[in-house]
Design a protein around this motif. Structure first.
Motif, short mmCIF file in Angstrom:
data_model
loop_
_atom_site.label_atom_id
_atom_site.label_comp_id
_atom_site.label_asym_id
_atom_site.label_seq_id
_atom_site.Cartn_x
_atom_site.Cartn_y
_atom_site.Cartn_z
N ASP A 2 0.76 -1.14 -0.08
CA ASP A 2 -0.04 0.15 0.16
C ASP A 2 0.87 1.24 0.02
O ASP A 2 0.29 2.38 -0.49
CB ASP A 2 -0.86 -0.11 1.14
CG ASP A 2 -2.04 -1.08 1.22
OD1 ASP A 2 -2.33 -1.61 0.03
OD2 ASP A 2 -2.56 -1.26 2.26
N ASN A 3 2.08 1.16 0.62
CA ASN A 3 2.88 2.33 0.50
C ASN A 3 3.93 2.51 -0.54
O ASN A 3 5.08 3.24 -0.44
CB ASN A 3 3.48 2.32 1.88
CG ASN A 3 4.19 3.61 2.40
OD1 ASN A 3 3.75 4.70 1.93
ND2 ASN A 3 5.18 3.54 3.06
N LEU A 4 3.81 1.68 -1.31
CA LEU A 4 4.90 1.57 -2.76
C LEU A 4 4.85 3.09 -3.29
O LEU A 4 6.12 3.21 -3.49
CB LEU A 4 4.34 0.54 -3.92
CG LEU A 4 5.36 0.31 -4.75
CD1 LEU A 4 6.76 -0.07 -4.19
CD2 LEU A 4 4.47 -0.77 -5.80
N TYR A 5 3.81 3.61 -3.46
CA TYR A 5 4.02 4.75 -4.35
C TYR A 5 4.80 5.86 -3.18
O TYR A 5 5.75 6.69 -3.89
CB TYR A 5 2.75 5.44 -4.81
CG TYR A 5 2.70 7.10 -5.22
CD1 TYR A 5 3.34 7.08 -6.47
CD2 TYR A 5 2.88 8.07 -4.27
CE1 TYR A 5 3.60 8.56 -6.82
CE2 TYR A 5 2.96 9.38 -4.69
CZ TYR A 5 3.64 9.58 -5.98
OH TYR A 5 3.45 10.84 -6.44
N GLY A 6 4.42 5.75 -1.82
CA GLY A 6 5.10 6.69 -0.86
C GLY A 6 6.59 6.25 -0.81
O GLY A 6 7.46 7.27 -0.89
N ILE A 7 6.83 5.28 -1.05
CA ILE A 7 8.47 5.01 -0.90
C ILE A 7 9.26 5.21 -2.05
O ILE A 7 10.37 5.84 -1.91
CB ILE A 7 8.46 3.27 -0.87
CG1 ILE A 7 8.03 2.89 0.60
CG2 ILE A 7 10.02 2.84 -0.97
CD1 ILE A 7 8.22 1.33 0.68
N ILE A 8 8.63 5.26 -3.21
CA ILE A 8 9.25 5.53 -4.52
C ILE A 8 9.27 7.30 -4.54
O ILE A 8 10.43 7.77 -5.07
CB ILE A 8 8.36 5.16 -5.79
CG1 ILE A 8 8.37 3.42 -5.64
CG2 ILE A 8 8.83 5.80 -7.18
CD1 ILE A 8 7.70 2.92 -6.93
N SER A 9 8.14 7.81 -4.09
CA SER A 9 8.18 9.34 -4.15
C SER A 9 8.97 9.73 -3.04
O SER A 9 9.96 10.67 -3.47
CB SER A 9 6.89 9.78 -3.69
OG SER A 9 6.58 10.87 -3.38
N ASP A 10 9.36 9.15 -1.96
CA ASP A 10 10.41 9.30 -1.14
C ASP A 10 11.87 9.22 -1.47
O ASP A 10 12.83 10.11 -1.35
CB ASP A 10 10.37 8.71 0.21
CG ASP A 10 9.01 9.17 1.05
OD1 ASP A 10 8.43 10.12 0.85
OD2 ASP A 10 8.52 8.36 1.84
N LEU A 11 11.96 8.25 -2.48
CA LEU A 11 13.37 7.89 -3.13
C LEU A 11 13.62 9.07 -3.95
O LEU A 11 14.80 9.43 -3.99
CB LEU A 11 13.30 6.64 -3.44
CG LEU A 11 13.38 5.34 -2.54
CD1 LEU A 11 13.19 4.03 -3.35
CD2 LEU A 11 14.88 5.29 -1.80
N CYS A 12 12.47 9.40 -4.96
CA CYS A 12 12.76 10.52 -5.55
C CYS A 12 13.10 11.73 -5.09
O CYS A 12 13.89 12.62 -5.39
CB CYS A 12 11.68 10.66 -6.49
SG CYS A 12 11.43 9.53 -7.85
N ALA A 13 12.40 12.20 -3.99
CA ALA A 13 12.68 13.31 -3.48
C ALA A 13 14.00 13.56 -2.66
O ALA A 13 14.64 14.63 -2.79
CB ALA A 13 11.65 13.62 -2.30
#
Length: 116
Positions: A2-13
């Motif tokens: 469920d948090n996959l997008y959040g993890i990717i977004s955090d890595l990008c940030a």
């Protein structure tokens, strides 16, 4: 996942890049990430996960939220995947998650028998 997008977004940030720049650089469609963000999808195939993990130099387990540390496990020098290993990975990516788990369970069983 469920948090996959959040993890990717955090890595990008953390690397000061946009999610869509990451997609372009690794050759995946931006819609893959948009679908995650909007909840239309809960995950993606193993090839995409591997590309993203390699891009950020993290383990796939970390990317999927199954590990707390970002680092890939240390590997011995020269321990690249053999042709058989590559073929196994390729075939496994075609299986359903349930069948992949059955294969992993069987491999673990065989490995434990070899240690005896």
């Amino acid at each position: 996942m469920d948090n996959l997008y959040g993890i990717i977004s955090d890595l990008c940030a953390s690397r000061n890049i946009s999610v869509y720049k990451m997609c372009k650089e690794i050759g995946i469609r931006g819609s893959v990430i948009s679908d995650l963000k909007c909840g239309r999808k809960k995950g993606f195939n193993s090839d995409t996960a591997t590309k993203i993990a390699h891009y950020f130099d993290v383990s796939v387990d970390y990317l999927l939220g199954n590990a707390e540390t970002q680092k890939k496990p240390a590997t011995d020098e020269g321990s690249e995947l053999t042709p058989d290993g590559l073929r196994i990975a390729e075939l496994a990516s075609l299986l359903s998650p349930e069948h992949r788990q059955q294969v992993l369970d069987y491999i673990s069983f065989l490995e434990s028998k070899d240690r005896q």
